[in-house]
Design an enzyme around this catalytic site. Structure first.
Site, PDB file in Angstrom:
ATOM      1  N   GLU A 120     -83.434 -91.755 -20.941  1.00 26.13           N
ATOM      2  CA  GLU A 120     -83.704 -90.478 -20.283  1.00 26.13           C
ATOM      3  C   GLU A 120     -84.936 -90.672 -19.418  1.00 26.13           C
ATOM      4  O   GLU A 120     -85.999 -91.034 -19.921  1.00 26.13           O
ATOM      5  CB  GLU A 120     -83.914 -89.354 -21.311  1.00 26.13           C
ATOM      6  CG  GLU A 120     -82.634 -88.955 -22.025  1.00 26.13           C
ATOM      7  CD  GLU A 120     -81.536 -88.484 -21.090  1.00 26.13           C
ATOM      8  OE1 GLU A 120     -81.847 -87.966 -19.993  1.00 26.13           O
ATOM      9  OE2 GLU A 120     -80.357 -88.637 -21.447  1.00 26.13           O
ATOM     10  N   LYS A 152     -92.151 -96.746 -31.320  1.00 20.55           N
ATOM     11  CA  LYS A 152     -93.260 -97.196 -30.483  1.00 20.55           C
ATOM     12  C   LYS A 152     -93.640 -96.024 -29.573  1.00 20.55           C
ATOM     13  O   LYS A 152     -92.982 -95.776 -28.570  1.00 20.55           O
ATOM     14  CB  LYS A 152     -92.853 -98.423 -29.657  1.00 20.55           C
ATOM     15  CG  LYS A 152     -94.028 -99.122 -28.949  1.00 20.55           C
ATOM     16  CD  LYS A 152     -94.390 -98.419 -27.660  1.00 20.55           C
ATOM     17  CE  LYS A 152     -95.684 -98.952 -27.082  1.00 20.55           C
ATOM     18  NZ  LYS A 152     -96.269 -98.045 -26.076  1.00 20.55           N
TER      19      LYS A 152
END
Length: 488
Positions: free
Chosen positions: A255, A180
């Protein structure tokens, strides 16, 4: 869908076919340098579309995992060759879609090629070890097995490198993938997926679903058949994804942000330090999680460093990244431009002194684009918003310090801990910085931004989930250890 064409409709890729979203709706991807230009239309997918993609990935996993690492690696080698052949086209699309300059976009695309080749080689590396057993008639060893379906949610700022450094290890270690991408970079993502398709990746092994994060990203994080999810983006969204994954027992990797410091010691090569500060903080319009934000300068060289820095900043050419000679492009969107300008206003309101920039460029030719001038502040205190929050734009905050100890203390005074750097010739200062700085990436006599693809990458504190990406460290997330005991 091989050549760049403005206004083209880009489809989802599911089970080896390009298909429209069930909603029948698309999202326009605008050129941030010229918002009147529609780079392409991407799919506004629904949960139903995401379910179809996951089902395809789950079905493909059964046969994909049975291939040898070398066989999977061969397909990555093929994808690398195709991406290299199409590098100019992909780079141009990236520049038009999210704004970074064409040389930067070309460099990132070629980095994607190198990442693919690196992980293609990983298919031939060891995946376990023999462990001595207390039973002399037994053999005991470990091996690594894939997780299953892996969900990838990637950001817009590195629309080739980040999807590839997540997808390539996931695939070579035997997982299947549902990607995505950010809606601001989905045209570029589609072109990357085309390279995998052309390489002959089996149907369902890699699936692309466009749409909004609040719908598709949420559904991907919540889906019971997604065994692992890897995300790069904002702290707010990352924490939500982590909580969802934790609740249902899925493996997750986050992250997130950074507020990255650079320390300029009294013995630093100031020309080198200025070059690194400008490059690290302002290249890519400051839209990097590793971008330099806080600049701690020893007081005895502060004035000299500031003068050289302002000279360098004043020479920066801002404009459309497709134009030759342009050094800094626009922010990715009007929303991001407003966010950056809002932080600049906060800096002024809280008492910081503006040395350069501070608004939109005066050039009327840039008036409609999402441009922000390269901006430098001084008289910045550690309590100010611009010294604490991630701006994700071309803004530098200068802070004079009286000692290395003070500089390191200020560098660590942040909820983030992604990257940090120091410029010095003194070995003792280097070692103290390396030892005491709370960051996952520390660099000496180099800018804060950038990490080599074969090295682990990730942050400390609120910058990550304390996992690492890239290099051989990637195997830790994308596989699980299986211990085997064989009795004669």
């Amino acid at each position: 869908m091989c050549a760049y064409a403005a206004g083209q409709v880009y489809l989802n890729y599911m089970n080896g076919e390009w298909t429209a979203a069930s909603t029948g709706r698309t999202i326009p991807s605008l050129n941030p340098a010229n918002p009147k230009e529609i780079v392409g239309y991407v799919q506004e997918s629904s949960r139903e579309d995401l379910d179809r993609a996951v089902a395809a990935a789950k079905a493909a996993f059964r046969s994909w995992r049975k291939l040898s690492g070398a066989e999977r690696g061969d397909l990555l080698f093929k994808a690398a060759a195709i991406l290299e052949r199409r590098a100019d086209e992909v780079a141009e699309t990236m520049t038009r879609e999210m704004g970074k300059t064409l040389p930067e976009a070309k460099g990132e695309t070629l980095r994607g090629v190198a990442i693919l080749r690196y992980y293609a080689g990983e298919g031939m590396r060891k995946i376990g070890e023999v462990i001595p057993s207390t039973d002399r008639d037994a053999l005991m060893f470990t091996t690594r097995v894939p997780l299953g379906v892996v969900g990838i949610i990637s950001p817009w700022n590195f629309p080739v490198a980040i999807p590839i450094w997540k997808t390539a290890p996931a695939l070579v270690y035997g997982n299947t993938v549902v990607l995505k991408p950010s809606e601001e970079a989905s045209v570029t993502a589609a072109k990357v997926v085309e390279c995998f398709e052309e390489a002959g990746l089996p149907a369902g092994v890699l699936n692309l679903v466009g749409g909004y994060g609040s719908v598709v990203g949420q559904a991907l994080a919540e889906h019971p058949d997604v065994s692992g999810i890897t995300f790069t983006g904002s702290n707010r969204t990352g924490k939500q994804i982590g909580q969802i994954a934790l609740t249902r027992g899925a493996k997750y990797q986050l992250e997130m942000g950074g507020k990255n410091p650079i320390i300029i010691a009294a013995d630093a090569d100031l020309d080198q330090a200025v070059e690194a500060t400008v490059s690290g903080g302002l290249r890519s319009t400051g839209q990097k999680c590793t971008a330099t934000s806080r600049v701690m300068v020893m007081r005895e060289v502060y004035d000299a460093f500031k003068a050289k820095l302002l000279d360098k900043v004043s020479a920066i050419k801002v404009g459309d990244g497709m134009e030759a000679g342009v050094w800094m492009g626009p922010c990715v969107s009007e929303k991001q431009q407003k966010t950056v300008l809002g932080y600049i206003e906060k800096g002024l309101a809280e008492g910081a002194r503006l040395l350069a920039g501070g608004g939109k460029p005066a050039d009327p030719a840039l008036a409609e684009g999402y441009f922000v001038q390269p901006t430098v502040f001084e008289d910045v205190t550690k309590e100010m918003t611009i010294a604490r929050e991630e701006i994700f734009g071309p803004v530098l905050a200068l802070i004079p310090v009286d000692s290395l100890e003070e500089a390191i203390e200020l560098a660590n005074d942040s909820e983030y801990g992604l990257s940090a750097s120091i410029f010095t010739k003194d070995i003792a200062s280097m070692l103290a910085f390396i030892r005491e700085t709370d960051a996952g990436l520390v660099r000496v006599n180099a800018e804060t931004a950038g990490v080599e693809l074969q090295a682990p990458f990730g942050g400390m504190k609120q910058s990550s989930s304390h996992s690492r990406e890239q290099g051989q460290a990637a195997i830790e997330f994308f596989t699980a250890v299986k211990t085997v005991f064989v009795k004669a």
